[in-house]
Every structure is written in C-alpha cells, then in structure tokens.
Design a protein around this motif. Sequence first.
Motif, PDB file in Angstrom:
ATOM      1  N   ALA A   1      -3.192   1.129  -3.865  1.00 48.06           N
ATOM      2  CA  ALA A   1      -2.809   1.465  -2.494  1.00 48.06           C
ATOM      3  C   ALA A   1      -3.944   1.160  -1.527  1.00 48.06           C
ATOM      4  O   ALA A   1      -3.753   0.493  -0.499  1.00 48.06           O
ATOM      5  CB  ALA A   1      -2.416   2.937  -2.402  1.00 48.06           C
ATOM      6  N   GLU A   2      -5.139   1.631  -1.845  1.00 46.97           N
ATOM      7  CA  GLU A   2      -6.274   1.417  -0.938  1.00 46.97           C
ATOM      8  C   GLU A   2      -6.622  -0.056  -0.826  1.00 46.97           C
ATOM      9  O   GLU A   2      -6.982  -0.548   0.248  1.00 46.97           O
ATOM     10  CB  GLU A   2      -7.480   2.227  -1.398  1.00 46.97           C
ATOM     11  CG  GLU A   2      -8.630   2.205  -0.409  1.00 46.97           C
ATOM     12  CD  GLU A   2      -9.488   3.439  -0.465  1.00 46.97           C
ATOM     13  OE1 GLU A   2     -10.155   3.725   0.552  1.00 46.97           O
ATOM     14  OE2 GLU A   2      -9.501   4.132  -1.508  1.00 46.97           O
ATOM     15  N   MET A   3      -6.499  -0.783  -1.926  1.00 48.38           N
ATOM     16  CA  MET A   3      -6.799  -2.215  -1.904  1.00 48.38           C
ATOM     17  C   MET A   3      -5.881  -2.953  -0.926  1.00 48.38           C
ATOM     18  O   MET A   3      -6.338  -3.763  -0.108  1.00 48.38           O
ATOM     19  CB  MET A   3      -6.632  -2.798  -3.303  1.00 48.38           C
ATOM     20  CG  MET A   3      -6.890  -4.311  -3.370  1.00 48.38           C
ATOM     21  SD  MET A   3      -6.519  -5.014  -4.997  1.00 48.38           S
ATOM     22  CE  MET A   3      -4.720  -4.909  -5.024  1.00 48.38           C
ATOM     23  N   TYR A   4      -4.587  -2.635  -0.971  1.00 52.06           N
ATOM     24  CA  TYR A   4      -3.640  -3.334  -0.093  1.00 52.06           C
ATOM     25  C   TYR A   4      -3.754  -2.883   1.361  1.00 52.06           C
ATOM     26  O   TYR A   4      -3.615  -3.693   2.281  1.00 52.06           O
ATOM     27  CB  TYR A   4      -2.211  -3.182  -0.619  1.00 52.06           C
ATOM     28  CG  TYR A   4      -1.916  -4.100  -1.778  1.00 52.06           C
ATOM     29  CD1 TYR A   4      -1.820  -5.476  -1.587  1.00 52.06           C
ATOM     30  CD2 TYR A   4      -1.751  -3.601  -3.073  1.00 52.06           C
ATOM     31  CE1 TYR A   4      -1.552  -6.331  -2.642  1.00 52.06           C
ATOM     32  CE2 TYR A   4      -1.485  -4.454  -4.149  1.00 52.06           C
ATOM     33  CZ  TYR A   4      -1.393  -5.817  -3.913  1.00 52.06           C
ATOM     34  OH  TYR A   4      -1.141  -6.677  -4.959  1.00 52.06           O
ATOM     35  N   PHE A   5      -4.019  -1.595   1.598  1.00 54.46           N
ATOM     36  CA  PHE A   5      -4.227  -1.142   2.975  1.00 54.46           C
ATOM     37  C   PHE A   5      -5.451  -1.828   3.582  1.00 54.46           C
ATOM     38  O   PHE A   5      -5.408  -2.296   4.733  1.00 54.46           O
ATOM     39  CB  PHE A   5      -4.415   0.382   3.020  1.00 54.46           C
ATOM     40  CG  PHE A   5      -3.144   1.172   2.879  1.00 54.46           C
ATOM     41  CD1 PHE A   5      -2.016   0.843   3.622  1.00 54.46           C
ATOM     42  CD2 PHE A   5      -3.066   2.258   2.011  1.00 54.46           C
ATOM     43  CE1 PHE A   5      -0.839   1.577   3.505  1.00 54.46           C
ATOM     44  CE2 PHE A   5      -1.900   3.002   1.887  1.00 54.46           C
ATOM     45  CZ  PHE A   5      -0.785   2.651   2.629  1.00 54.46           C
ATOM     46  N   SER A   6      -6.523  -1.905   2.818  1.00 51.71           N
ATOM     47  CA  SER A   6      -7.744  -2.545   3.309  1.00 51.71           C
ATOM     48  C   SER A   6      -7.517  -4.032   3.557  1.00 51.71           C
ATOM     49  O   SER A   6      -7.994  -4.599   4.548  1.00 51.71           O
ATOM     50  CB  SER A   6      -8.882  -2.356   2.298  1.00 51.71           C
ATOM     51  OG  SER A   6      -9.170  -0.989   2.116  1.00 51.71           O
ATOM     52  N   ARG A   7      -6.769  -4.662   2.649  1.00 48.66           N
ATOM     53  CA  ARG A   7      -6.482  -6.085   2.796  1.00 48.66           C
ATOM     54  C   ARG A   7      -5.615  -6.351   4.027  1.00 48.66           C
ATOM     55  O   ARG A   7      -5.807  -7.351   4.727  1.00 48.66           O
ATOM     56  CB  ARG A   7      -5.775  -6.591   1.543  1.00 48.66           C
ATOM     57  CG  ARG A   7      -5.392  -8.068   1.544  1.00 48.66           C
ATOM     58  CD  ARG A   7      -6.584  -8.971   1.697  1.00 48.66           C
ATOM     59  NE  ARG A   7      -6.194 -10.372   1.605  1.00 48.66           N
ATOM     60  CZ  ARG A   7      -6.906 -11.380   2.088  1.00 48.66           C
ATOM     61  NH1 ARG A   7      -8.069 -11.145   2.695  1.00 48.66           N
ATOM     62  NH2 ARG A   7      -6.486 -12.624   1.965  1.00 48.66           N
ATOM     63  N   ALA A   8      -4.690  -5.446   4.325  1.00 47.16           N
ATOM     64  CA  ALA A   8      -3.832  -5.601   5.511  1.00 47.16           C
ATOM     65  C   ALA A   8      -4.679  -5.616   6.779  1.00 47.16           C
ATOM     66  O   ALA A   8      -4.463  -6.443   7.681  1.00 47.16           O
ATOM     67  CB  ALA A   8      -2.808  -4.473   5.566  1.00 47.16           C
TER      68      ALA A   8
ATOM     69  N   GLY B   1       0.819  -1.203   0.000  1.00 44.41           N
ATOM     70  CA  GLY B   1       0.000   0.000   0.000  1.00 44.41           C
ATOM     71  C   GLY B   1       0.855   1.257   0.000  1.00 44.41           C
ATOM     72  O   GLY B   1       0.588   2.220  -0.731  1.00 44.41           O
ATOM     73  N   ILE B   2       1.928   1.239   0.798  1.00 51.19           N
ATOM     74  CA  ILE B   2       2.842   2.388   0.851  1.00 51.19           C
ATOM     75  C   ILE B   2       3.536   2.578  -0.500  1.00 51.19           C
ATOM     76  O   ILE B   2       3.687   3.698  -0.997  1.00 51.19           O
ATOM     77  CB  ILE B   2       3.880   2.191   1.970  1.00 51.19           C
ATOM     78  CG1 ILE B   2       3.193   2.160   3.341  1.00 51.19           C
ATOM     79  CG2 ILE B   2       4.932   3.306   1.944  1.00 51.19           C
ATOM     80  CD1 ILE B   2       4.102   1.739   4.478  1.00 51.19           C
TER      81      ILE B   2
ATOM     82  N   TYR C   1      -3.579   0.443  10.456  1.00 53.02           N
ATOM     83  CA  TYR C   1      -4.463   1.607  10.534  1.00 53.02           C
ATOM     84  C   TYR C   1      -3.663   2.903  10.393  1.00 53.02           C
ATOM     85  O   TYR C   1      -4.123   3.859   9.749  1.00 53.02           O
ATOM     86  CB  TYR C   1      -5.220   1.604  11.865  1.00 53.02           C
ATOM     87  CG  TYR C   1      -6.135   0.414  12.040  1.00 53.02           C
ATOM     88  CD1 TYR C   1      -7.425   0.432  11.524  1.00 53.02           C
ATOM     89  CD2 TYR C   1      -5.704  -0.731  12.707  1.00 53.02           C
ATOM     90  CE1 TYR C   1      -8.274  -0.659  11.687  1.00 53.02           C
ATOM     91  CE2 TYR C   1      -6.537  -1.818  12.870  1.00 53.02           C
ATOM     92  CZ  TYR C   1      -7.821  -1.782  12.360  1.00 53.02           C
ATOM     93  OH  TYR C   1      -8.650  -2.870  12.510  1.00 53.02           O
ATOM     94  N   TYR C   2      -2.474   2.931  10.979  1.00 47.27           N
ATOM     95  CA  TYR C   2      -1.668   4.151  10.921  1.00 47.27           C
ATOM     96  C   TYR C   2      -1.264   4.489   9.483  1.00 47.27           C
ATOM     97  O   TYR C   2      -1.440   5.633   9.030  1.00 47.27           O
ATOM     98  CB  TYR C   2      -0.413   4.019  11.795  1.00 47.27           C
ATOM     99  CG  TYR C   2       0.608   5.078  11.485  1.00 47.27           C
ATOM    100  CD1 TYR C   2       0.408   6.404  11.876  1.00 47.27           C
ATOM    101  CD2 TYR C   2       1.759   4.770  10.752  1.00 47.27           C
ATOM    102  CE1 TYR C   2       1.331   7.394  11.551  1.00 47.27           C
ATOM    103  CE2 TYR C   2       2.688   5.756  10.437  1.00 47.27           C
ATOM    104  CZ  TYR C   2       2.465   7.061  10.841  1.00 47.27           C
ATOM    105  OH  TYR C   2       3.363   8.052  10.508  1.00 47.27           O
ATOM    106  N   TYR C   3      -0.714   3.518   8.765  1.00 45.43           N
ATOM    107  CA  TYR C   3      -0.257   3.813   7.404  1.00 45.43           C
ATOM    108  C   TYR C   3      -1.424   4.082   6.462  1.00 45.43           C
ATOM    109  O   TYR C   3      -1.294   4.894   5.523  1.00 45.43           O
ATOM    110  CB  TYR C   3       0.618   2.674   6.884  1.00 45.43           C
ATOM    111  CG  TYR C   3       1.998   2.700   7.500  1.00 45.43           C
ATOM    112  CD1 TYR C   3       2.915   3.676   7.129  1.00 45.43           C
ATOM    113  CD2 TYR C   3       2.377   1.772   8.470  1.00 45.43           C
ATOM    114  CE1 TYR C   3       4.180   3.728   7.697  1.00 45.43           C
ATOM    115  CE2 TYR C   3       3.627   1.810   9.045  1.00 45.43           C
ATOM    116  CZ  TYR C   3       4.531   2.797   8.667  1.00 45.43           C
ATOM    117  OH  TYR C   3       5.772   2.861   9.250  1.00 45.43           O
TER     118      TYR C   3
END
Length: 548
Positions: free
Chosen positions: A486-493, A474-475, A504-506
């Motif tokens: 990016a949003e897909m990987y942050f949500s998946r994490a 995501g980063i 949540y922080y990143y």
Amino acid sequence: MKFKANWAFNVVSFSLLFSALIFAYSNHFYNPFHFDDFHTIADNVAIRSLENWPAFFSDPKTFSTIPSHQSYRPIITLSLAIDYALSDKISTLQFHISMFIVYLAQLVLIYLFFKHLLILSGYQAAAKIALIGTAIYGLHTANAETLNYIISRSDLYSTFFLVLAFCLYQYRAYLLLRCLSLLALGLAVLSKEAAAMYPALLVAYILLFDQQQHLQLNSKLIKILFACIWRTLPEFLVGFGLLGFSLHMSPHWEPGGTSRLDYLQTQIYIIAHYIFTFFAPVNLSADSDFELIRSPTDTRIFLGTLLLLSILTYAIRCSRISKLRPVSFGIAWFFLTLCPTSSIIPLAEVQNDHRIFLPYIGLTLAVTVSFTHLLTWISAHYRINNSKIRMTVTAFLIIFFSLHVYSIRQRNRVWSSAEALWFDVATKSPKNGRGLMNYGLSQMEKGNYAIAEDYFMRALILTPNYSTLHINLGILYSAQNKSDQAEMYFSRAIQLNPSEPSAYYYYARWLASINRRSEALSKLEEALRLSPNYADAIELKKLLLQSS
C-alpha cells in the motif's frame, strides 16, 4: 386557416417528439455520478453554496478539485451550484432534470434554425423537413453520453447558447437582438471553449445564404470572404476575446503532450469514424481505446482522407444549387466544430463520443436535406406517386426512431452504475488501461479484491505511469492490510504526479487509519494547498484535528 393548420401540426409533432424523448430518457434520471463528475461536483465544496458565485467568474479552482482539470467555465460551475441548491444534498436527480430541460429547449431552437435555413433555400415543406431533422438529432443514440455524463453539460450548454445565438442573429435587423446574440455567444464560450468557432460558422452562413456564393476558391470568393469577416467582426471579437481570456484563466490546462502530426493524421480516421457512427451507432464507448496512428502510410489515413475529400467535394457542388446550400452549410458546420478537438491540438483522448454533440447538428442538417432532395428527384424521375413515397418514408422513420429510442434506453442502462459502465468500456475498449482500472475499482468497492487486482494489473501493463491507478492499488492493498505494498503504491502515485491532490488525500487516509496522524495531516495540508475546495480532504483534516 393555413396558420392554424401549421400551428396544430407543430403542436402535435412536438408533442410526439417530446413524448418519445421522455420515454427514451425516462430510465436515466437517477443515474449516478461518473468519472470527472466526482472532482467537479461530488467532491467540490465550491458548488455547495450559491454565495460563492462571484468566485466562479474569477477563480478557475472552483471548477474542479484537480489542478490539471481547472478550466475556466463559470457558466457550468454556476449551473452546478444552482442544481446543488435545488437538490437533495448531492442527489443526481436535479442535475439530470435541468440538463434534460435544456436539451428540450435546444431542440426547439434547432427546429427554428433548420426551418429558417430551409425557407431561405426555397423549401415549401420547410417545417416538416426541419421537424424530421430535429427528431433525427434529438433521438440520436450518440447524444445519450452527453445527457448521462453530468459534467458533459459543458457540451450541452455551449451548444444551446450557440444555436440560440444563431436564432437571434437571424433577426439581426433589430439591434437589441443582435446584442443578445453576442451575449448568447459569450455564454456559449464561457460554457465550453469550442463555441468560439461560432464566428467561422457565421461567415459560412453569410456566404451561403446572404451572399449565395458558390464555394469555389477564386479571387471573387476571397474578396467576399474578407467582407464577411469584417461584417462579423463583433462576433470574432467576442468569441476569440473570451476564448483568449478563458485560456488565460486556465493556467493548468495543457494539450495531451503527443506529436501534433501524429494527432492530426489520427483525426482524419477519427472524423471518418464519427461519420460512420452517425449512421450506425453500434459500438459506443464511454472511454475508447483508439490509439495514435503514427505511420502516414497507414491504410486508415488513406481511406479517411478519401472519404473526407469526397464529402468536401460534395459540399462544394451543393453550394451551386439554392436548395442544396443547407447541405454545404451542414458539412461546414460539422468540420468547423470538430476543429477544436480534431486538428493540431493534441488532446489526451484521441476520440470521445461527447465531442460529436455539437458537430452532429450540422451533419444532421446535411443528411436530412440530401435525402429530401434525393426523394424529390426519385419521385420526379421515376414518376412515383407522392403518397407511396410518404408511406415508405413514414414507415422507415418509425422503424428508425424506434431503434434509436431502444438504443438510448440501453445506453442509459449502461450508465446506471459504475460497474455497468466500466464493464461496457472494458469489453468494448480492452486496450484502455483507464477503463480496466475503473472496472477494477467497481469490483474493489464490492469487496471482490481478487477481481479488482486482476484488472488493476492488466491496466498497469498498459499504463504503467498512470498515477490514479497507483492510488487505487494503494487503496486495494490497504484494504487487505498489506501495508508495504500500500505505501509503495501511494508513494509511487505522488512521485508520478506530485500535483494530484487525491494522491495525498488517500495516502493521508491510510496513514490516519494506522495512527500515523502527524504524517496524515502533513499530506492533507499538501492536498488542500493544491486543491482548497477538496471536500473529502477538508472533512478528514477536521476530523483528525478534533480527535487529536
């Protein structure tokens, strides 16, 4: 006159040893934080004020910003807070200096401990043999990981206090020193739980040196064994009592989640690997890619079992001879101190080099005394002049220590940067998804996005459900303005590990960068709910509130 000569020998010998150690580790003092150092030190606001010290003993959340890593190790957290107070903000220099001082003090204790055991076993040259053993352990290349990896001070401090407990116990006739021995044991367990094996080590010590027992299983040995356990009841109460309390205070800690049988049979081979590494530390890796051995018919299990049974048989035979009892004790020390990490408790990593920091004390003792006995036998059997043997041994030790000093300095260079460390891991452990990810992370920080993506994707094949990898993806994509990915990987994490505050922080940091502040604040609230001491989340929330 003899006392003065021995005193001069000790001063000169330790001066040479400490000089070699200082030279060997002189290039490690500015090495940076790595891996778990970030969530326990760099990102942990709890250690930034010594006024928080009472909380270190009551709240395991002060140990780490990651809930799953919040172990109850208050002595370690306190030591980190002291180093932080003495350091230039978050510089690593003070942390390395304090660890190195403790290591030097530990070596003095090991020397005294070895010397006492050798005197009990009838060795006239106990001081010289003890010094050689201390030098072999102190200059062993495998110990470089513990001294470079700052949060691994848990191994260093627990080992220091455990050996101190033994040294104090040797003067147990004095009630005060017996009580101080129990205090040292308590500090050891509160540094790392594995030190709770001390009472078992003490029983082995009493059996071999106080009772002078042959370790052959029979009714007499069992009767004496129970008597020894009763004699060491205070140590069992303190050691296992604090272990239970520590586990109670660490509610988030869980074993690795794999099969206990698979883990146990794998450890048979891993222990054999540790023994091989003692003699040839040629393939050390900060994060190995050893995998579970799931078939009980695997050849590695057979070979490992054969080696371990041979060593145990050797230990039993050595217990018959007074001068070889330190060998039996050393082997018992090695196996007993490996039990917490190499038995039926499945840990996330099958193998780690810093796990052998404490066990290698016993293996060093066993090997040193075995070779001493062998040289004595060769001298007597073949009538070789003692001066020739001394010259040969001296030449061998000079070469041996020189190689280890060189190897330590090489390992220090590996730990000198994230890029160097994780390139070494990726090269030596190519099946380790976490290692590949971390090397990719080092490239992402340099702006080498194509290389970073390549390593991330290779890691994703090996560890598709690793939430931290998804955070880094995501980063990576947010840095390239690829918002959808990016949003897909942050949500998946978050989906993979909803209790991971850094996810949540990143995600919040990226949301703030595209002016979705209300969503960013919501994610930050969740990060701080999970980890109230998360420094970066605190700072970002403060910044967003000030700018709103």
